[in-house]
Design an enzyme around this catalytic site. Sequence first.
Site, PDB file in Angstrom:
ATOM      1  N   GLN A   1       0.747  -1.183   0.086  1.00 29.45           N
ATOM      2  CA  GLN A   1       0.018  -0.002   0.059  1.00 29.45           C
ATOM      3  C   GLN A   1       0.852   1.318   0.182  1.00 29.45           C
ATOM      4  O   GLN A   1       0.375   2.313  -0.563  1.00 29.45           O
ATOM      5  CB  GLN A   1      -1.078   0.082   1.208  1.00 29.45           C
ATOM      6  CG  GLN A   1      -1.882  -1.126   1.101  1.00 29.45           C
ATOM      7  CD  GLN A   1      -2.716  -1.125  -0.131  1.00 29.45           C
ATOM      8  OE1 GLN A   1      -3.430  -0.299  -0.699  1.00 29.45           O
ATOM      9  NE2 GLN A   1      -2.748  -2.354  -0.413  1.00 29.45           N
TER      10      GLN A   1
ATOM     11  N   HIS B   1       1.869   3.194  -3.230  1.00 30.98           N
ATOM     12  CA  HIS B   1       0.862   3.689  -3.974  1.00 30.98           C
ATOM     13  C   HIS B   1       1.585   5.334  -4.450  1.00 30.98           C
ATOM     14  O   HIS B   1       1.263   6.017  -5.459  1.00 30.98           O
ATOM     15  CB  HIS B   1      -0.355   3.971  -3.469  1.00 30.98           C
ATOM     16  CG  HIS B   1      -1.386   2.823  -3.842  1.00 30.98           C
ATOM     17  ND1 HIS B   1      -1.879   2.762  -5.133  1.00 30.98           N
ATOM     18  CD2 HIS B   1      -1.669   1.714  -3.073  1.00 30.98           C
ATOM     19  CE1 HIS B   1      -2.537   1.777  -5.104  1.00 30.98           C
ATOM     20  NE2 HIS B   1      -2.376   1.008  -3.905  1.00 30.98           N
TER      21      HIS B   1
ATOM     22  N   GLU C   1      -8.875   3.247   5.254  1.00 32.41           N
ATOM     23  CA  GLU C   1      -9.347   2.934   4.151  1.00 32.41           C
ATOM     24  C   GLU C   1      -9.535   1.579   3.968  1.00 32.41           C
ATOM     25  O   GLU C   1     -10.660   0.824   3.542  1.00 32.41           O
ATOM     26  CB  GLU C   1      -8.727   3.777   2.804  1.00 32.41           C
ATOM     27  CG  GLU C   1      -8.937   3.064   1.610  1.00 32.41           C
ATOM     28  CD  GLU C   1      -8.046   3.344   0.392  1.00 32.41           C
ATOM     29  OE1 GLU C   1      -8.445   3.560  -0.785  1.00 32.41           O
ATOM     30  OE2 GLU C   1      -6.982   3.929   0.854  1.00 32.41           O
ATOM     31  N   HIS C   2      -8.465   0.844   4.288  1.00 33.04           N
ATOM     32  CA  HIS C   2      -8.324  -0.596   4.004  1.00 33.04           C
ATOM     33  C   HIS C   2      -7.842  -1.212   5.554  1.00 33.04           C
ATOM     34  O   HIS C   2      -7.073  -0.643   6.119  1.00 33.04           O
ATOM     35  CB  HIS C   2      -7.205  -1.056   3.327  1.00 33.04           C
ATOM     36  CG  HIS C   2      -7.162  -0.658   1.836  1.00 33.04           C
ATOM     37  ND1 HIS C   2      -6.501   0.451   1.499  1.00 33.04           N
ATOM     38  CD2 HIS C   2      -7.841  -1.033   0.597  1.00 33.04           C
ATOM     39  CE1 HIS C   2      -6.892   0.647  -0.006  1.00 33.04           C
ATOM     40  NE2 HIS C   2      -7.706  -0.256  -0.381  1.00 33.04           N
TER      41      HIS C   2
ATOM     42  N   ASP D   1      -8.059  -4.895  -4.437  1.00 30.72           N
ATOM     43  CA  ASP D   1      -7.431  -3.810  -5.211  1.00 30.72           C
ATOM     44  C   ASP D   1      -8.029  -4.452  -6.747  1.00 30.72           C
ATOM     45  O   ASP D   1      -8.090  -3.415  -7.743  1.00 30.72           O
ATOM     46  CB  ASP D   1      -6.136  -3.728  -5.136  1.00 30.72           C
ATOM     47  CG  ASP D   1      -5.707  -2.719  -4.080  1.00 30.72           C
ATOM     48  OD1 ASP D   1      -6.619  -2.251  -3.254  1.00 30.72           O
ATOM     49  OD2 ASP D   1      -4.716  -3.034  -3.494  1.00 30.72           O
TER      50      ASP D   1
ATOM     51  N   HIS E   1     -52.436  22.635   4.769  1.00 27.45           N
ATOM     52  CA  HIS E   1     -52.049  21.149   4.975  1.00 27.45           C
ATOM     53  C   HIS E   1     -53.262  20.399   5.650  1.00 27.45           C
ATOM     54  O   HIS E   1     -53.660  19.224   5.344  1.00 27.45           O
ATOM     55  CB  HIS E   1     -50.832  20.999   5.903  1.00 27.45           C
ATOM     56  CG  HIS E   1     -49.399  21.088   4.903  1.00 27.45           C
ATOM     57  ND1 HIS E   1     -49.293  22.411   4.458  1.00 27.45           N
ATOM     58  CD2 HIS E   1     -48.595  20.220   4.786  1.00 27.45           C
ATOM     59  CE1 HIS E   1     -47.956  22.224   3.738  1.00 27.45           C
ATOM     60  NE2 HIS E   1     -47.512  21.098   3.914  1.00 27.45           N
TER      61      HIS E   1
END
Length: 435
Positions: free
Chosen positions: A254, A257, A323-324, A357, A416
Amino acid sequence: MTIDVTELAELGPGDRRGLFERDAGIDAVRADVRDIVDRVREEGDVAVREFTREFDGVDVGNLEITDQAERAYETLDEETLEAIEAAAANVREFHEAQVPEDWREEFSTGRELGRRFRPIERAGVYVPGGTAAYPSSAIMGIVPATVAGVEHVSVVTPPADELNPVTLAAIHAAGADAVYSVGGAQGIAALAYGTESITRVQKIVGPGSKWVTAAKAEVRGDVEIDFLAGPSEAVVIADETANPEFVAAELLAQAEHDPNSPVVAVTDDTETADAIARAVDEQVGERERAEIIRDALANDASGIFHTRSMSEAILFTEEYAPEHLAIVADDDESILERIDSAGSVFLGPQTPIAAGDYASGTNHVLPTNGLPKVTGGLSVETFLRATTVQRLSADGLDELAGTITTLAEAEGLEAHAESVRIRTDAEESNDDAAE
């Protein structure tokens, strides 16, 4: 040592801020992005082409390259094409399981309620690219939209002197209706407002650089977006049963990236923490993107942390909201039960994050920067609208009439209340006439 082990309990306030107050890094480019967006909105293709020359160094002829994507698919080597098709099939199968069914049921006599789901008509997907290949991002963005039934899916992807055929083939395989050679903030603006060549969409999804993310922030309100995502991030919870080499490989995968991608391992076992740190040090030099990985490991939001207990590790992870999240522990299911905030979870030693992924079927377009506390990742629901439906019989309305009129008059909305009374009074008159 590339990365040190830190006692979580000894972190100071500044260290904790670095871990938990992550952002997408868009503030620094927001003003420049606003100018780009404004010009594309006002000048259309002219501005798109000018920014493409300026930022990508490419003179684009036709912005639309749908036919080129189809040709790339037809000429791609068999092995790569099979991988694309296999990944797309798995992603499609998982997302088809998400499609909700319309429903209607009677809640009490004469009160029928339900929901129906319909896709939006036009969606835009940003696929990172240029000279790099991101077929997985094409699949993850386009397939859920097609499964949802979106009528027209447009894709923008950065131009290059020679566009990567793998990305183009994946875009075609995933089912895009139109593909445009434009990237960055100008690509997002073109999708949001439309140009002479590019069809305006209702929602924009997909990952990208901080320029792309800033542009999504800028156009939000004029068009819907998925969310504002920053660099990829991961947390691994490990106990004494975890293989340190596996955990280290997960962190490095990771970290490659982006230099700003935060990666964390957290464990309640001292020997495991030290072994993970050693494994990281041994493996990092073997990776092709070693320099990027080392920068990511030095990130304020990265680290290997030893906790006093697994409960402390779980509380840390819930606050981090990654995120992960990989859980490599003997009791991974019970740990998962105690964590609510994570974009995607990977259980067990044989479930690398890379599986999600690319090919397991789940979506890799996920919230970052703590956003898993409030939202989930890209899904079929991203492209659907839910409409409530109701039908009342005369008896059903009569049962609700007192509640409606009382609350309407309490709010000062006499019309109403009268919209109910005119019906109940007419029904009483009909009943009297029948007698």
